[in-house]
Write an enzyme that holds these catalytic residues in place. Structure first.
Site: not given
Lengths: 112, 231
Positions: B136, B139-141
Site C-alpha cells: 500500500c 498508507c497501510s492497507c
C-alpha cells in the site's frame, strides 16, 4: 516554478529509499484500543476511513517520521471526533489532565 | 525509523498489572510467539493519555461501550495468517473453490466463515511464470480481516516506496531471488481494495491433507514477500 511534482508527501510510491527494516512488534494494549476505536467509530458512522486518512495525511511528513503508527492514529481519531461534535476540545483537555493525575503509568491511568 | 519503538522491552516479564476488564486478557505469548509488550508499566505518554481520554469520552457519551471495545480487540486478536492459510489450502485442494476465490475473494472467504466486513478482497495467483506482491504505497492497507494486523515493515517508507520501483531488489532483501524471466506483478492496495496473494502449491505435496497444506502457508507467502514452506 517549483520542483513540486504534484504529489503530497504520503504518495511516496516509487521514491528512492534504503533497505526495508525487517522489524515488527506485537501491539500493546493501548495500540489495540486505538485500532478498536477506529473500527467501532467507523461502524457507528461517527467518521469514515477517509476521514482518518485525511487527518493522517494533513499531519504531514514530519509527524510520519516522528510519531509511531498508533500515535498518529489516535490523533487522527481525536480530530475526527471533535469535528463530528462528539466532544469538545476543552473536554478532551480536561480529561487528559485528569488522567495525568491518576498515576505515572498506563496501567494506573487507563481506567477512570 | 518512523516505526521504531525504543521503549520495547523484552526483558520485563510481568503480566499481572493489566487492569483491563471484560473478556480480553493479553497473557502469555502472542500468536507470533513473542512476549507481549509491557507498556502498561512504562511512563504514561501523551498519546496514551489521549487514547484513554478519547475512549472514556466515547463511553461517557454513550457512543461506544467498554464491552464493544473489548470484543473488537478480541476479534482482531483472533485474526492471524492462519485464517488466510486456511483459504489458500482450500484453494489448493478444491478447484471449484479456487475458481470462486479468484472470481470474488471476499465472497469465497465468507463462505469459509471468515468475517471480511466491507472489504473488497482480490486474490492474485502465483503461477510458474508470474509472482505477485502486495503493497500500500499511500498508507497501510492490508487484508487485515484474513491476515491480522500488518507487520511493521509493511508500513515503512522503505517498503512503500521501493516495492513498486524495484520489487526484485526488495524481494531479495526478504531472501527471495526470483529468476529474471519470472514476471513480477505489484498490486497497490487502497482502503477499498485489498489484495491477497494465492501462492503456488509447493511440489511434493500431493499426499498432504488440507490441514497439513495450510501449515505450509506463511504470512509472507500471502503478501508475496515469501514462498510457502516446503514439506
Amino acid at each position: 516554478m517549483t520542483d513540486w511534482d504534484g504529489r503530497r508527501w504520503h504518495d511516496m510510491g516509487g521514491q528512492a529509499a534504503g533497505p526495508v527494516p525487517m522489524e515488527s512488534h506485537d501491539f500493546a494494549l493501548w495500540e489495540k484500543r486505538v485500532d478498536a476505536l477506529m473500527v467501532l467509530c467507523g461502524q457507528k458512522g461517527l467518521f469514515t476511513v477517509d476521514g482518518l486518512r485525511r487527518a493522517l495525511e494533513d499531519m504531514g511528513e514530519e509527524a510520519f517520521e516522528t510519531y509511531s503508527y498508533y500515535e498518529r492514529w489516535i490523533a487522527a481519531v481525536n480530530q475526527n471526533l471533535i469535528e463530528a461534535g462528539v466532544y469538545a476540545t476543552e473536554e478532551l483537555a480536561a480529561r487528559m489532565a485528569e488522567i495525568a493525575a491518576r498515576g505515572p503509568t498506563y496501567g494506573e491511568a487507563q481506567d477512570g | 525509523m518512523p516505526h521504531d519503538h525504543p521503549d520495547h522491552d523484552h526483558d520485563h516479564h510481568d503480566h499481572d498489572h493489566d487492569h483491563d476488564h471484560g473478556p480480553f486478557h493479553h497473557e502469555g505469548m502472542s500468536p507470533s510467539g513473542h512476549p507481549y509488550r509491557h507498556d502498561n508499566d512504562s511512563p504514561l505518554t501523551y498519546w496514551q493519555r489521549m487514547e484513554i481520554a478519547v475512549r472514556e469520552l466515547l463511553i461517557d457519551k454513550g457512543r461506544i461501550t467498554a464491552a464493544e471495545i473489548a470484543n473488537q480487540i478480541e476479534a482482531m486478536d483472533a485474526r492471524s495468517p492462519t485464517n488466510g492459510a486456511a483459504v489458500v489450502a482450500r484453494a489448493w485442494t478444491d478447484p471449484a473453490f479456487k475458481a470462486r476465490l479468484l472470481h470474488d475473494a471476499s465472497a469465497a472467504s465468507r463462505e469459509m466463515g471468515f468475517d471480511i466486513g466491507p472489504l473488497n478482497l482480490i486474490a492474485v495467483e502465483n503461477t510458474a511464470d508470474t509472482h505477485n506482491l502486495i503493497v500500500c504505497t499511500l498508507c497501510s492497507c492490508y487484508p487485515r480481516n484474513l491476515l491480522g494486523l500488518p507487520p511493521d515493515w509493511y508500513k515503512t517508507r522503505a517498503y512503500r516506496t521501493r516495492a513498486v520501483r524495484e520489487p526484485r531488489a526488495v524481494l531479495r532483501e526478504f531472501g527471495l531471488d526470483l529468476p529474471a524471466n519470472t514476471t513480477v506483478r505489484v498490486h497497490d492496495s487502497t482502503a477499498d481494495m485489498r489484495y491477497l496473494v494465492l501462492p503456488a502449491r509447493p511440489a511434493g505435496t500431493d499426499t498432504l491433507t488440507e490441514r497439513e497444506l495450510a501449515a505450509l502457508v506463511t504470512r509472507d507467502s500471502m503478501i508475496g514477500t515469501g514462498l510457502p514452506l516446503r514439506p
